[in-house]
Design an enzyme around this catalytic site. Structure first.
Site, PDB file in Angstrom:
ATOM      1  N   HIS A  19      16.034 -58.450  -9.990  1.00 58.76           N
ATOM      2  CA  HIS A  19      16.607 -59.313 -10.780  1.00 58.76           C
ATOM      3  C   HIS A  19      17.546 -58.259 -12.069  1.00 58.76           C
ATOM      4  CE1 HIS A  19      15.841 -63.025 -13.629  1.00 58.76           C
ATOM      5  NE2 HIS A  19      16.956 -62.435 -14.128  1.00 58.76           N
ATOM      6  N   HIS A  21      21.562 -58.848 -13.324  1.00 64.96           N
ATOM      7  CA  HIS A  21      22.833 -59.236 -13.496  1.00 64.96           C
ATOM      8  C   HIS A  21      23.832 -58.048 -13.949  1.00 64.96           C
ATOM      9  CE1 HIS A  21      21.245 -63.372 -13.884  1.00 64.96           C
ATOM     10  NE2 HIS A  21      20.284 -62.614 -14.584  1.00 64.96           N
ATOM     11  N   GLU A 202      12.148 -69.955 -16.812  1.00 54.93           N
ATOM     12  CA  GLU A 202      12.452 -69.050 -17.977  1.00 54.93           C
ATOM     13  C   GLU A 202      12.223 -69.985 -19.412  1.00 54.93           C
ATOM     14  OE1 GLU A 202      16.575 -67.608 -18.051  1.00 54.93           O
ATOM     15  OE2 GLU A 202      15.892 -65.667 -19.530  1.00 54.93           O
ATOM     16  N   ASP A 280      16.886 -57.368 -15.758  1.00 55.83           N
ATOM     17  CA  ASP A 280      17.770 -58.635 -16.324  1.00 55.83           C
ATOM     18  C   ASP A 280      19.116 -58.323 -16.743  1.00 55.83           C
ATOM     19  OD1 ASP A 280      18.130 -61.432 -16.167  1.00 55.83           O
ATOM     20  OD2 ASP A 280      17.078 -61.833 -18.119  1.00 55.83           O
ATOM     21  N   ASP A 281      19.297 -57.859 -17.957  1.00 56.16           N
ATOM     22  CA  ASP A 281      20.607 -57.482 -18.688  1.00 56.16           C
ATOM     23  C   ASP A 281      20.245 -56.318 -19.502  1.00 56.16           C
ATOM     24  OD1 ASP A 281      22.240 -60.024 -17.815  1.00 56.16           O
ATOM     25  OD2 ASP A 281      20.473 -60.797 -18.681  1.00 56.16           O
TER      26      ASP A 281
HETATM   27  N1  ADE Z   1      22.427 -64.780 -17.064  1.00 53.44           N
HETATM   28  C1  ADE Z   1      22.333 -63.539 -17.172  1.00 53.44           C
HETATM   29  N2  ADE Z   1      21.083 -63.412 -17.621  1.00 53.44           N
HETATM   30  C2  ADE Z   1      20.591 -64.579 -17.590  1.00 53.44           C
HETATM   31  C3  ADE Z   1      19.136 -64.990 -17.924  1.00 53.44           C
HETATM   32  N3  ADE Z   1      18.074 -64.169 -18.351  1.00 53.44           N
HETATM   33  N4  ADE Z   1      18.748 -66.210 -17.758  1.00 53.44           N
HETATM   34  C4  ADE Z   1      19.849 -66.974 -17.445  1.00 53.44           C
HETATM   35  N5  ADE Z   1      21.059 -66.574 -16.973  1.00 53.44           N
HETATM   36  C5  ADE Z   1      21.213 -65.265 -17.224  1.00 53.44           C
HETATM   37 ZN    ZN Z   2      18.395 -63.217 -15.073  1.00 57.05          ZN
END
Ligand code: ADE
Ligand code: ZN
Length: 337
Positions: A19, A21, A202, A280-281
């Site tokens: 997971h 992005h 989420e 995630d990010d």
């Molecule tokens: N796009 C990038 N990170 C995200 C996240 N945590 N939830 C939804 N969309 C995303």
């Molecule tokens: Zn995500």
């Protein structure tokens, strides 16, 4: 509590990241470098100023800044540089396999060609496989705040590239954009032979997790935190051996949880759910995958065996072939001793 032996285990364990992005790995320094390279104006004077702006109250706060940040990504080389920087960072954390998301609609709507994005990301992934030994799958996400028609036309653009793109996902603003909006899109993606996963639970309610399973027929749930509000759903996820890709530092920074000690990782393990730990990010949430492992291990006092299970789940829940999963898990168990 911090624990050096546990940190050493986390550092040496091979792992998969499921997971991530790729646009969320755009560090402020690269944001500046690309803004300058491409002559794009950004409303910040320094990387520190950018980091200071990364204070979010919810998912939408973050998404507004994330889509703005993407604007500096314009050429094939930009997508290459972004992806390569992530892979080098992943290698340092002993990540052996990555399944990364990309958001083509965040680029095509700005006039960047679909192929520019795909070519740059894929070239770096191939170099990562050859030079860093990191295998990969590439997952194209649909932005759920956009329409079904827009998702369908993005899927048509992707169709000639099946084989280079391995799966589809669903991300962006969750509440108000339930999985059922994309039922037909996901059916077409499955017909094309693509793997399917979706962000659910989420911020959205447990009903969205049910819909992702029933209507989108997903193979994984991304996040899934709010599934824990529904005992029948917990039992179903456990029965089906469904993988949940949880992102602890993301959850903290987006106020999905109010402290890292409230992360669902340990509860999910205790419930027999196939939970994994992911970044995630990372450029926006203050840490890469090992930072996420350390944060939950310290806050939840995870045992050696629990940390090994999290790493095993990452390979088991991947889209790798069974023999490759088994090879990674055998290697992991050797290192875990
Ligand atoms: N796009 C990038 N990170 C995200 C996240 N945590 N939830 C939804 N969309 C995303
Ligand atoms: Zn995500």
């Amino acid at each position: 509590m911090p624990n050096p032996a546990r940190d050493a285990l986390i550092a040496r364990l091979p792992k998969a990241e499921l997971h991530l992005h790729i646009e969320g790995s755009l560090e402020p320094e690269m944001l500046f470098a690309l803004a300058e390279r491409n002559g794009v104006a950004i409303p910040f004077a320094s990387a520190q100023e950018v980091r200071a702006a990364y204070a979010f109250s919810n998912l939408q706060d973050f998404l507004d800044i994330y889509y703005q940040g993407m604007g500096v990504l314009q050429t094939e080389q930009d997508f290459y540089d972004l992806t390569w920087a992530y892979l080098e960072r992943a290698a340092a954390d002993n990540v052996r396999h990555v399944e990364i998301f990309f958001d083509p609609q965040g680029h095509t709507e700005r006039g960047v060609a679909f192929e520019t994005v795909l070519d740059g990301i894929e070239r770096a992934l191939k170099d990562g496989e050859a030079q860093l030994g990191i295998s990969y799958r590439l997952i194209m996400c649909f932005l759920r705040h956009l329409s079904e028609d827009e998702a369908l036309s993005t899927l048509s653009e992707a169709a000639p590239h099946v084989g280079r793109i391995h799966g589809v996902g669903l991300d962006s603003s969750e509440v108000g954009h339930p999985p059922r909006k994309f039922e037909r899109v996901f059916a077409k993606a499955r017909e094309l032979g693509l793997h399917v996963t979706a962000h659910a639970g989420e911020e959205g309610p447990p009903a969205y997790v049910h819909e992702a399973l029933d209507l989108l027929k997903v193979e994984r749930i991304d996040h899934g935190n709010r599934a824990l509000e529904d005992p029948a759903l917990i039992a179903r996820l456990a029965d089906e051996g469904m993988t949940l890709t949880v992102c602890p530092l993301s959850n903290l920074r987006l106020c999905v949880i109010d402290a890292i000690g409230a992360s669902p990782v340990k509860r999910m393990l205790d419930l027999g759910l196939k939970v994994t730990v992911n970044a995630d990010d990372p450029a926006y949430f203050g840490g890469y995958v090992n930072d996420n492992f350390r944060a939950v291990a310290d806050a939840l006092d995870l045992t050696h065996a629990e940390i090994v299970t999290l790493a095993e789940n990452s390979f088991a829940g991947s889209f790798l072939a069974p023999a490759d999963k088994a090879r990674h898990i055998a290697a992991l168990r050797e290192v875990a001793e």
